[in-house]
Design a protein around this motif. Sequence first.
Motif, PDB file in Angstrom:
ATOM      1  N   ALA A 189       0.833  -1.208   0.000  1.00 27.04           N
ATOM      2  CA  ALA A 189       0.000   0.000   0.000  1.00 27.04           C
ATOM      3  C   ALA A 189       0.865   1.255   0.000  1.00 27.04           C
ATOM      4  O   ALA A 189       0.573   2.231  -0.711  1.00 27.04           O
ATOM      5  N   ALA A 190       1.953   1.236   0.792  1.00 26.50           N
ATOM      6  CA  ALA A 190       2.843   2.402   0.845  1.00 26.50           C
ATOM      7  C   ALA A 190       3.517   2.636  -0.504  1.00 26.50           C
ATOM      8  O   ALA A 190       3.608   3.783  -0.984  1.00 26.50           O
ATOM      9  N   LEU A 191       3.989   1.546  -1.132  1.00 31.75           N
ATOM     10  CA  LEU A 191       4.626   1.682  -2.444  1.00 31.75           C
ATOM     11  C   LEU A 191       3.626   2.167  -3.490  1.00 31.75           C
ATOM     12  O   LEU A 191       3.951   3.014  -4.338  1.00 31.75           O
ATOM     13  N   SER A 192       2.407   1.614  -3.436  1.00 30.46           N
ATOM     14  CA  SER A 192       1.377   2.044  -4.387  1.00 30.46           C
ATOM     15  C   SER A 192       1.049   3.518  -4.196  1.00 30.46           C
ATOM     16  O   SER A 192       0.855   4.264  -5.170  1.00 30.46           O
ATOM     17  N   LEU A 193       1.001   3.945  -2.938  1.00 25.97           N
ATOM     18  CA  LEU A 193       0.718   5.351  -2.651  1.00 25.97           C
ATOM     19  C   LEU A 193       1.834   6.247  -3.172  1.00 25.97           C
ATOM     20  O   LEU A 193       1.578   7.301  -3.779  1.00 25.97           O
ATOM     21  N   LEU A 194       3.086   5.806  -2.968  1.00 21.54           N
ATOM     22  CA  LEU A 194       4.228   6.594  -3.442  1.00 21.54           C
ATOM     23  C   LEU A 194       4.238   6.687  -4.966  1.00 21.54           C
ATOM     24  O   LEU A 194       4.411   7.776  -5.542  1.00 21.54           O
ATOM     25  N   VAL A 195       4.034   5.529  -5.615  1.00 21.12           N
ATOM     26  CA  VAL A 195       3.991   5.523  -7.082  1.00 21.12           C
ATOM     27  C   VAL A 195       2.808   6.342  -7.579  1.00 21.12           C
ATOM     28  O   VAL A 195       2.915   7.108  -8.550  1.00 21.12           O
ATOM     29  N   GLY A 196       1.675   6.210  -6.898  1.00 18.92           N
ATOM     30  CA  GLY A 196       0.487   6.961  -7.301  1.00 18.92           C
ATOM     31  C   GLY A 196       0.687   8.452  -7.193  1.00 18.92           C
ATOM     32  O   GLY A 196       0.265   9.223  -8.073  1.00 18.92           O
ATOM     33  N   LEU A 197       1.338   8.877  -6.106  1.00 18.83           N
ATOM     34  CA  LEU A 197       1.602  10.309  -5.946  1.00 18.83           C
ATOM     35  C   LEU A 197       2.532  10.824  -7.043  1.00 18.83           C
ATOM     36  O   LEU A 197       2.337  11.921  -7.588  1.00 18.83           O
ATOM     37  N   THR A 198       3.544  10.001  -7.365  1.00 22.49           N
ATOM     38  CA  THR A 198       4.490  10.411  -8.413  1.00 22.49           C
ATOM     39  C   THR A 198       3.797  10.525  -9.767  1.00 22.49           C
ATOM     40  O   THR A 198       3.958  11.513 -10.498  1.00 22.49           O
ATOM     41  N   ILE A 199       3.003   9.489 -10.092  1.00 18.42           N
ATOM     42  CA  ILE A 199       2.309   9.493 -11.385  1.00 18.42           C
ATOM     43  C   ILE A 199       1.268  10.609 -11.442  1.00 18.42           C
ATOM     44  O   ILE A 199       1.162  11.341 -12.435  1.00 18.42           O
ATOM     45  N   SER A 200       0.504  10.723 -10.361  1.00 16.61           N
ATOM     46  CA  SER A 200      -0.550  11.745 -10.367  1.00 16.61           C
ATOM     47  C   SER A 200       0.039  13.149 -10.438  1.00 16.61           C
ATOM     48  O   SER A 200      -0.533  14.044 -11.073  1.00 16.61           O
ATOM     49  N   HIS A 201       1.207  13.327  -9.810  1.00 16.04           N
ATOM     50  CA  HIS A 201       1.850  14.642  -9.881  1.00 16.04           C
ATOM     51  C   HIS A 201       2.239  14.968 -11.323  1.00 16.04           C
ATOM     52  O   HIS A 201       2.058  16.095 -11.796  1.00 16.04           O
ATOM     53  N   GLY A 202       2.773  13.944 -12.035  1.00 14.92           N
ATOM     54  CA  GLY A 202       3.156  14.161 -13.428  1.00 14.92           C
ATOM     55  C   GLY A 202       1.970  14.429 -14.326  1.00 14.92           C
ATOM     56  O   GLY A 202       2.093  15.093 -15.360  1.00 14.92           O
ATOM     57  N   ILE A 203       0.802  13.914 -13.960  1.00 15.59           N
ATOM     58  CA  ILE A 203      -0.399  14.120 -14.774  1.00 15.59           C
ATOM     59  C   ILE A 203      -1.113  15.411 -14.389  1.00 15.59           C
ATOM     60  O   ILE A 203      -1.507  16.218 -15.241  1.00 15.59           O
ATOM     61  N   VAL A 204      -1.252  15.608 -13.094  1.00 20.75           N
ATOM     62  CA  VAL A 204      -2.091  16.711 -12.617  1.00 20.75           C
ATOM     63  C   VAL A 204      -1.398  18.068 -12.736  1.00 20.75           C
ATOM     64  O   VAL A 204      -2.043  19.083 -13.045  1.00 20.75           O
ATOM     65  N   ARG A 205      -0.067  18.126 -12.518  1.00 23.46           N
ATOM     66  CA  ARG A 205       0.625  19.428 -12.527  1.00 23.46           C
ATOM     67  C   ARG A 205       0.459  20.177 -13.848  1.00 23.46           C
ATOM     68  O   ARG A 205       0.061  21.350 -13.855  1.00 23.46           O
ATOM     69  N   PRO A 206       0.737  19.545 -15.023  1.00 23.12           N
ATOM     70  CA  PRO A 206       0.520  20.294 -16.269  1.00 23.12           C
ATOM     71  C   PRO A 206      -0.952  20.609 -16.527  1.00 23.12           C
ATOM     72  O   PRO A 206      -1.281  21.645 -17.120  1.00 23.12           O
ATOM     73  N   LEU A 207      -1.839  19.710 -16.068  1.00 20.67           N
ATOM     74  CA  LEU A 207      -3.263  20.007 -16.243  1.00 20.67           C
ATOM     75  C   LEU A 207      -3.664  21.226 -15.424  1.00 20.67           C
ATOM     76  O   LEU A 207      -4.454  22.074 -15.875  1.00 20.67           O
ATOM     77  N   PHE A 208      -3.119  21.307 -14.197  1.00 16.01           N
ATOM     78  CA  PHE A 208      -3.398  22.475 -13.365  1.00 16.01           C
ATOM     79  C   PHE A 208      -2.907  23.755 -14.045  1.00 16.01           C
ATOM     80  O   PHE A 208      -3.550  24.818 -13.959  1.00 16.01           O
ATOM     81  N   ALA A 209      -1.749  23.650 -14.715  1.00 14.74           N
ATOM     82  CA  ALA A 209      -1.206  24.834 -15.401  1.00 14.74           C
ATOM     83  C   ALA A 209      -2.135  25.279 -16.527  1.00 14.74           C
ATOM     84  O   ALA A 209      -2.405  26.483 -16.713  1.00 14.74           O
TER      85      ALA A 209
END
Length: 340
Positions: free
Chosen positions: A280-300
Motif C-alpha cells: 500500500a505504501a509503495l502504491s501510494l508513493l507511485v500513485g503520488l508520483t504518477i498523479s503529480h506528473g499528470i495533474v501538474r501540467p493540467l493544473f497549469a
Amino acid sequence: MLKNLTLRWKILIALLSLSVIPLVVSLVIMNGLIERQLDRDMQQRAKGVVNFALKNVETSQRELANYIQFLAGNTDMVNSIYYASLTGDNEQIKRVVEGMQKNINLNTTLVVDKTGKVLLQSGGDSGKEGELNLADMPTIKEGLAGNAKSSIERFNNRLCLITVAPVKLQAEQIGALAAVVFLDDAYATPLKNLSGADVAFYDNGKVEAASLPELRSVNLPPLLADGQGVATLGSADYVLYISKLEGKDRGILLAIDNTENISARRHFRLLIFVIVAVAAALSLLVGLTISHGIVRPLFAVVANLKEIAEGEGDLTRTLEVSSHDEVGVLAENFNRFVAR
C-alpha cells in the motif's frame, strides 16, 4: 461519490485498487491453504500418535498374556498352588511369584484356587486373601472357567490391563494365575516420552491417569461426542483426541502441543499485514508520483484558461511540454492556441 473527487485522488484509488486488493485476496487465499495444510499435518500426526498408543497397549497386553500363560504351566507354580490349596500354606507360591516378578514389571499378581479363593495377592494390597467378587471381575471368572483371557477392566477401583490363565494339574484345573498392570501415571509417562504427546486414560467420563496433571481437569463429554477438541492446559494450547479402548466408556486421551502451529499461523498473518502495508505504501508513493506528473501540467492549463476567461490572462505565456503523452499533447495544443 467518485465524481466529486479530484483527479489525483481518482488516480490514487485506482492504483491502490489494482495493486493492493488483488494482493490481499491472493494472500488471504494462500493463508487459508496454509492453515488447511497445517490442520492436515496435525491430523496425520494425531493419527500416528493414536495408533502408536493403541499398539503399545495391545503389545503390553499380548506380552503379559504370553508370560502369564507360560508361568501357569510352570511346574513350580502348579505344585505350589496345589500344595497351598490343600494346606493353606502359600509360602511356596510367594517364592515362585517373587522370582516371576523379577522378570516382568507387574503391579499386582493374583493366585486363586478353583473356588475363587485368593491364595496370594502380591503388590497393591499385598498378602490379602479371601473371596473374590467374580461379578466385578469377568476376566478372573473366565480364567476359573478354564479360559485364558486378557482385557481392560477395573481392579481395586483402578483401570488396568489384566490377564488370566488357568492352572491345571494333569488336565484338572486347580486354580488360576492373574497379573495386573495399572493404566496409571507411571504407565502414561513412558508413552508420552515415546510418542511426543501427553497421554491420559479415562473411564466412565473421568480421567484417571495422565502424563500431564492438567489433563485431569479436561471436560470429557464434548470430546467423547466429537472425538477431538482444543484446550489450554497450563500456559500451552493443545489439540485433544479421543481413542476408545475396550468398552465405549473408556479409552485414551491424547494431548498434542499446538503452540508451534498457532505461532506459525500468527507469524504468517503478521507477514500478510506487513506485505499489504508495504504494498500500500509503495502504491501510494507511485500513485503520488504518477498523479503529480499528470495533474501538474493540467493544473497549469486550467490556471491559464481561467485567467483568459477572466480577462486577465497573458496570451504570450506558453506551457512547458515535458512529455509526449496525452498531457504533453494538451500542453502543445494550448501553446498553439495562445500563439495564434
